[in-house]
Motif scaffolding. Sequence first.
Motif, short mmCIF file in Angstrom:
data_model
loop_
_atom_site.label_atom_id
_atom_site.label_comp_id
_atom_site.label_asym_id
_atom_site.label_seq_id
_atom_site.Cartn_x
_atom_site.Cartn_y
_atom_site.Cartn_z
N TYR A 58 1.20 -1.33 0.16
CA TYR A 58 -0.07 0.23 -0.12
C TYR A 58 0.89 1.12 0.02
CZ TYR A 58 -4.05 -2.58 0.98
OH TYR A 58 -5.07 -3.88 1.33
N PRO A 59 0.79 1.78 -1.24
CA PRO A 59 1.51 2.94 -0.88
C PRO A 59 1.30 4.40 0.13
CG PRO A 59 0.74 2.53 -3.14
CD PRO A 59 0.03 1.82 -2.55
N ARG A 60 0.10 3.83 0.53
CA ARG A 60 -0.73 4.95 1.52
C ARG A 60 -0.45 6.60 0.48
NH1 ARG A 60 -1.05 3.40 6.76
NH2 ARG A 60 -2.62 5.26 6.16
N SER A 61 0.02 7.86 1.35
CA SER A 61 -0.33 9.31 0.92
C SER A 61 0.60 9.67 -0.53
CB SER A 61 0.23 10.41 1.91
OG SER A 61 -1.08 9.51 2.46
N ALA A 62 1.76 8.46 -0.85
CA ALA A 62 2.63 8.55 -1.48
C ALA A 62 1.98 8.57 -3.29
CB ALA A 62 3.95 7.63 -1.91
N LEU A 63 0.58 7.98 -2.75
CA LEU A 63 -0.08 7.72 -4.05
C LEU A 63 -0.74 8.92 -4.90
CD1 LEU A 63 -0.23 5.61 -6.49
CD2 LEU A 63 -2.25 4.87 -5.44
N LYS A 64 -0.21 9.79 -3.53
CA LYS A 64 -1.53 11.34 -3.93
C LYS A 64 -1.84 12.42 -5.33
CE LYS A 64 -3.21 12.21 1.06
NZ LYS A 64 -2.91 12.97 2.39
N PRO A 65 0.07 12.52 -5.72
CA PRO A 65 -0.30 12.55 -6.67
C PRO A 65 -0.39 12.44 -8.09
CG PRO A 65 2.32 12.36 -5.87
CD PRO A 65 1.33 11.83 -5.24
N VAL A 66 -0.70 10.36 -7.97
CA VAL A 66 -1.49 9.98 -9.10
C VAL A 66 -3.31 10.40 -9.52
CG1 VAL A 66 -2.21 7.51 -10.38
CG2 VAL A 66 0.40 8.59 -9.64
N GLN A 67 -3.65 10.10 -7.66
CA GLN A 67 -5.05 10.91 -7.68
C GLN A 67 -5.08 11.49 -7.98
OE1 GLN A 67 -4.67 9.55 -2.98
NE2 GLN A 67 -6.52 8.41 -3.77
N ALA A 68 -4.32 13.28 -7.68
CA ALA A 68 -4.55 14.35 -8.57
C ALA A 68 -4.85 14.63 -9.93
CB ALA A 68 -3.74 15.12 -7.91
N VAL A 69 -3.45 13.83 -10.70
CA VAL A 69 -3.50 13.56 -11.25
C VAL A 69 -4.92 13.61 -12.41
CG1 VAL A 69 -2.93 12.04 -14.19
CG2 VAL A 69 -1.14 13.23 -12.35
#
Length: 338
Positions: A58-69
């Motif tokens: 689980y990347p946790r918040s490190a995935l947020k840039p992708v969610q923003a995209v």
Amino acid sequence: MFSSSVAGAPQIREPLHAPVAHLIRDGVVEGIHYGSVVVLGAGGKVDFQLGDIEAAFYPRSALKPVQAVAMVRAGLPLDGELLSLTAASHSGEERHLAGTRRILELAGLTEDHLRNVPDMPFDPVVRDTWVREGRPPSRLAQNCSGKHAAMLYTCVLNDWPLEGYLDPAHPLQQAIAEIVEDLTGQRIARVTVDGCGAPLFSVSLHGLARATARVTTAAPGTPEARVADAMRSHAEMASGSGRDVAALMRAVPGLLAKDGFEGVEVAALPDGRAVAVKIADGANRARIPVAAAALARAGVDPAALTEFRGEALLGGGQPVGCVRPARSLDPVVVPACA
């Protein structure tokens, strides 16, 4: 540069982590942090790996840039500070609260529409002030409020229902999952719930690094480039004053970096070189020195990374050691510690 084909989901298994950092007290290894590290070259090839970079995690918040995209691709019109806040794990400073309110105002909504978990500010100094003032936990202060406000705004723009926007079956979350798979280049292994209540997608460490590299290498004006530009230009909005991830972006020109709970760090340069780190025990003290060593492996000037070697280990209030990367990751001796 990077293929957009989507492979199968990473295997769900016990990760085969390796020693990535040593806790050294006066020349003796007192503790060992296990984890995994991947370094990608500019063309996307794995230049270095340690531990298990292909197991599902689980990347946790490190995935947020992708969610923003994904939200920008779905029509989210934000840029600059507010787009950086969309990808933030913010500290709960007043600028973060004000920015979240602004996103909600643009959507015609209020804090009452947020469904993230009420919490105190993440920054300890801000949190202490909050407590002294007698302020209760709030959804606005919780570190993911910017992302949640942007999720609601995206729903408004697409005429998607606000109710249930955190349900994995909701159109918003389906759209985000599609972009996660597109940018990581692999199917999602499992969907669970993150600490803030939003869906959390399990990919591999390799996939996380690949996705972040694709964000930083995208053509100007694309959703990916807009997110990268916003986070790099407004690093404190994506994190907070005094946060190491913001300092890292300031220290290394062009670097996009994002941390995540449980010892996750990802960073990528405009030419596609990227690193991703997972500390097995979630220890924050090992995350940044290991990430810095990985960036040095990727070709970043070690002189730019000096302040990210990790905090000194104290004994009686005096430095007696440190947490330093394992020699398999960083073969350079640190005389003051090793």
